[in-house]
Design a protein around this motif. Structure first.
Motif, mmCIF file in Angstrom:
data_model
loop_
_atom_site.group_PDB
_atom_site.id
_atom_site.type_symbol
_atom_site.label_atom_id
_atom_site.label_comp_id
_atom_site.label_asym_id
_atom_site.label_seq_id
_atom_site.Cartn_x
_atom_site.Cartn_y
_atom_site.Cartn_z
ATOM 1 N N ILE A 145 0.846 -1.216 0.046
ATOM 2 C CA ILE A 145 0.056 0.298 0.026
ATOM 3 C C ILE A 145 0.854 1.532 -0.080
ATOM 4 C CG2 ILE A 145 -1.848 1.058 1.066
ATOM 5 C CD1 ILE A 145 -3.097 -1.417 2.072
ATOM 6 N N PRO A 146 1.788 1.507 1.123
ATOM 7 C CA PRO A 146 2.682 2.730 0.782
ATOM 8 C C PRO A 146 3.508 2.706 -0.417
ATOM 9 C CG PRO A 146 3.031 1.608 2.917
ATOM 10 C CD PRO A 146 2.116 0.655 2.158
ATOM 11 N N ALA A 147 3.704 1.638 -0.982
ATOM 12 C CA ALA A 147 4.769 1.710 -2.152
ATOM 13 C C ALA A 147 3.850 2.360 -3.447
ATOM 14 C CB ALA A 147 5.031 0.367 -2.754
ATOM 15 N N VAL A 148 2.530 1.927 -3.478
ATOM 16 C CA VAL A 148 1.824 2.617 -4.666
ATOM 17 C C VAL A 148 1.185 3.995 -4.166
ATOM 18 C CG1 VAL A 148 0.980 0.525 -6.005
ATOM 19 C CG2 VAL A 148 -0.314 1.368 -4.129
ATOM 20 N N LEU A 149 0.914 4.073 -2.941
ATOM 21 C CA LEU A 149 0.644 5.475 -2.566
ATOM 22 C C LEU A 149 1.541 6.790 -2.830
ATOM 23 C CD1 LEU A 149 -1.107 5.124 1.032
ATOM 24 C CD2 LEU A 149 -2.211 5.053 -1.409
ATOM 25 N N GLU A 150 2.935 6.227 -2.706
ATOM 26 C CA GLU A 150 3.749 7.605 -3.021
ATOM 27 C C GLU A 150 3.869 7.512 -4.693
ATOM 28 O OE1 GLU A 150 8.124 5.153 -3.012
ATOM 29 O OE2 GLU A 150 7.389 6.100 -1.222
ATOM 30 N N GLN A 151 3.284 6.714 -5.531
ATOM 31 C CA GLN A 151 3.388 6.826 -6.863
ATOM 32 C C GLN A 151 2.320 7.942 -7.655
ATOM 33 O OE1 GLN A 151 5.568 5.193 -8.954
ATOM 34 N NE2 GLN A 151 6.547 4.616 -7.128
ATOM 35 N N VAL A 152 1.446 8.141 -6.552
ATOM 36 C CA VAL A 152 0.248 8.994 -6.958
ATOM 37 C C VAL A 152 0.220 10.369 -6.148
ATOM 38 C CG1 VAL A 152 -1.267 7.328 -7.724
ATOM 39 C CG2 VAL A 152 -1.689 8.106 -5.596
ATOM 40 N N PRO A 153 -0.371 11.391 -6.813
ATOM 41 C CA PRO A 153 -0.362 12.718 -6.268
ATOM 42 C C PRO A 153 -1.336 12.615 -4.966
ATOM 43 C CG PRO A 153 -1.093 12.843 -8.292
ATOM 44 C CD PRO A 153 -0.844 11.426 -8.294
ATOM 45 N N GLU A 154 -0.823 13.300 -3.707
ATOM 46 C CA GLU A 154 -1.278 13.586 -2.508
ATOM 47 C C GLU A 154 -3.033 13.504 -2.711
ATOM 48 O OE1 GLU A 154 0.783 15.535 0.343
ATOM 49 O OE2 GLU A 154 -0.914 13.966 1.399
ATOM 50 N N ALA A 155 -3.595 14.323 -3.544
ATOM 51 C CA ALA A 155 -5.005 14.167 -3.586
ATOM 52 C C ALA A 155 -5.669 12.884 -4.171
ATOM 53 C CB ALA A 155 -5.460 15.129 -4.662
ATOM 54 N N LEU A 156 -4.910 11.990 -4.459
ATOM 55 C CA LEU A 156 -5.346 10.783 -5.038
ATOM 56 C C LEU A 156 -5.084 9.582 -3.944
ATOM 57 C CD1 LEU A 156 -4.709 10.477 -8.761
ATOM 58 C CD2 LEU A 156 -7.037 11.070 -7.759
ATOM 59 N N ARG A 157 -4.248 9.755 -2.800
ATOM 60 C CA ARG A 157 -4.011 8.913 -2.135
ATOM 61 C C ARG A 157 -5.098 7.898 -1.424
ATOM 62 N NH1 ARG A 157 1.759 11.663 -0.452
ATOM 63 N NH2 ARG A 157 2.547 11.316 -2.583
ATOM 64 N N ASP A 158 -6.176 8.697 -0.747
ATOM 65 C CA ASP A 158 -7.201 7.846 -0.123
ATOM 66 C C ASP A 158 -7.901 7.218 -1.101
ATOM 67 O OD1 ASP A 158 -6.301 9.218 2.326
ATOM 68 O OD2 ASP A 158 -7.968 10.430 2.434
ATOM 69 N N ALA A 159 -8.183 7.642 -2.330
ATOM 70 C CA ALA A 159 -8.996 6.787 -3.391
ATOM 71 C C ALA A 159 -8.216 5.669 -3.627
ATOM 72 C CB ALA A 159 -9.279 7.807 -4.652
ATOM 73 N N LEU A 160 -6.991 5.850 -3.696
ATOM 74 C CA LEU A 160 -6.144 4.581 -4.099
ATOM 75 C C LEU A 160 -5.981 3.664 -2.785
ATOM 76 C CD1 LEU A 160 -4.383 2.990 -5.976
ATOM 77 C CD2 LEU A 160 -2.406 4.476 -5.210
ATOM 78 N N LEU A 232 1.939 -2.665 -10.322
ATOM 79 C CA LEU A 232 2.893 -2.493 -8.952
ATOM 80 C C LEU A 232 2.209 -3.003 -7.610
ATOM 81 C CD1 LEU A 232 5.465 -1.478 -7.784
ATOM 82 C CD2 LEU A 232 4.587 0.565 -7.397
ATOM 83 N N PHE A 233 0.895 -2.494 -7.349
ATOM 84 C CA PHE A 233 0.436 -3.078 -6.222
ATOM 85 C C PHE A 233 0.001 -4.464 -6.204
ATOM 86 C CE2 PHE A 233 -3.585 -4.413 -4.006
ATOM 87 C CZ PHE A 233 -3.157 -3.975 -2.656
#
Ligand SMILES: [Fe+2]
Ligand SMILES: [Fe+2]
Length: 309
Positions: A145-160, A232-233
């Protein structure tokens, strides 16, 4: 029904949630197995059967401990975290009250599952007299989960994060079901798994419905950014690294000769599932992508083309 309409399952939760309906499970002191053989292939290997079959119960009880440890990490550190933020409306994707109420039932269920697992750990140690070897501090999702969250802009992290937890909450189901069908296993262990499974049926559709609501409102550019990190996830989620490290530590703890130890290690390393469309969890994952409607999007189809049948 409108894709964005949401009906609470609160009544079903009141009537069926295991925290509302189940007695405490007590581990039986009988000849049956504490963990299914099919879930620990190490004991089915030729070397193990020939050289140290008397260690079977030690390996099975340690494997149960690891399973319990994984459940506690998953429930309290992964699902609880996301569900709690949704329930408290501290989530970038906003949901109506009915969703947030149901999210709170998920928090309660998951924390209860962790409690039941800890109870069972304690009972199993008391029954067998076997203390756990060092158990992993994390599960695959703790990294994926952290590995993919850092791949997207902050605003999309909760959705991801919502989608990642949705995927995970849709795979656990079959994983747990494997126990319930095995008659060589203690009824209390099977009962424990069946209880958990009953709650998870509700959860899997909850996460799919929330993801569907999000996905229908997400702009195409956001969908594409999310779709791009899904492979990646999946690679990180389906990796066998942590299980193999545990199996090796378990083999190290066995009172066997160095030659036997080496042979057991080689057998254990051969047991990994390749991460491709044959992976046993993949059909559940694809079912989630369908039920959440994500798979209708060309960007998701494209991202998952290596996994689609
Ligand atoms: Fe659970
Ligand atoms: Fe769950």
């Amino acid at each position: 029904m409108n894709a964005l309409e949401y009906r609470s399952f609160a009544e079903a939760w009141e009537a069926r949630a295991t925290i509302r309906t189940r007695p405490r499970r007590q581990v039986e002191d009988d000849q049956r197995l504490i963990y299914p053989l099919s879930r620990q292939p190490l004991v089915l290997g030729a070397t193990f059967q020939r050289e140290c079959p008397q260690l079977r119960d030690f390996v099975l009880v340690q494997s149960l401990y690891k399973f319990i440890n994984d459940v506690v990490i998953f429930e309290t550190e992964i699902v609880d975290r996301t569900a709690r933020r949704i329930a408290k409306d501290r989530f970038a994707v906003r949901f109506p009250f009915a969703c947030r109420y149901d999210a709170m039932t998920v928090v309660v269920d998951e924390d209860y599952h962790a409690l039941v697992a800890m109870d069972f750990l304690q009972q199993s140690i008391a029954l067998t007299g076997i203390e756990p070897i060092a158990l992993p501090q994390e599960i695959e999702l703790s990294r994926a989960i952290p590995a993919v969250l850092e791949q997207v802009p902050e605003a999309l992290r909760d959705a991801l994060e919502l989608i990642c937890v949705g995927i995970a909450e849709n795979t656990l189901t079959d994983d747990v079901a494997a126990f319930a069908r095995d008659d060589s296993v203690k009824p209390s262990v099977k009962g424990l798994m069946a209880d958990h499974l009953l709650d998870e049926g509700r959860h899997s559709s909850f996460w799919a419905r929330l993801t569907r609501i999000y996905w229908h409102t997400a702009p195409e550019a956001d969908r594409q950014m999310i779709a791009k990190v899904l492979p990646l996830f999946l690679r990180q989620y389906l990796t066998n690294d942590i299980q193999q490290a545990f199996d090796c530590a378990l083999i190290d703890a066995l009172p066997v000769s160095d030659t036997v130890r080496q042979a057991l290690r080689e057998e254990a390393l051969g047991l990994a599932y390749p991460i491709n469309r044959q992976h046993p969890l993949l059909s559940n994952i694809l079912r989630f992508f369908r039920s959440s409607s994500m798979l209708e999007s060309p960007c998701v189809q494209d991202a998952l083309r290596d996994y689609l049948p």
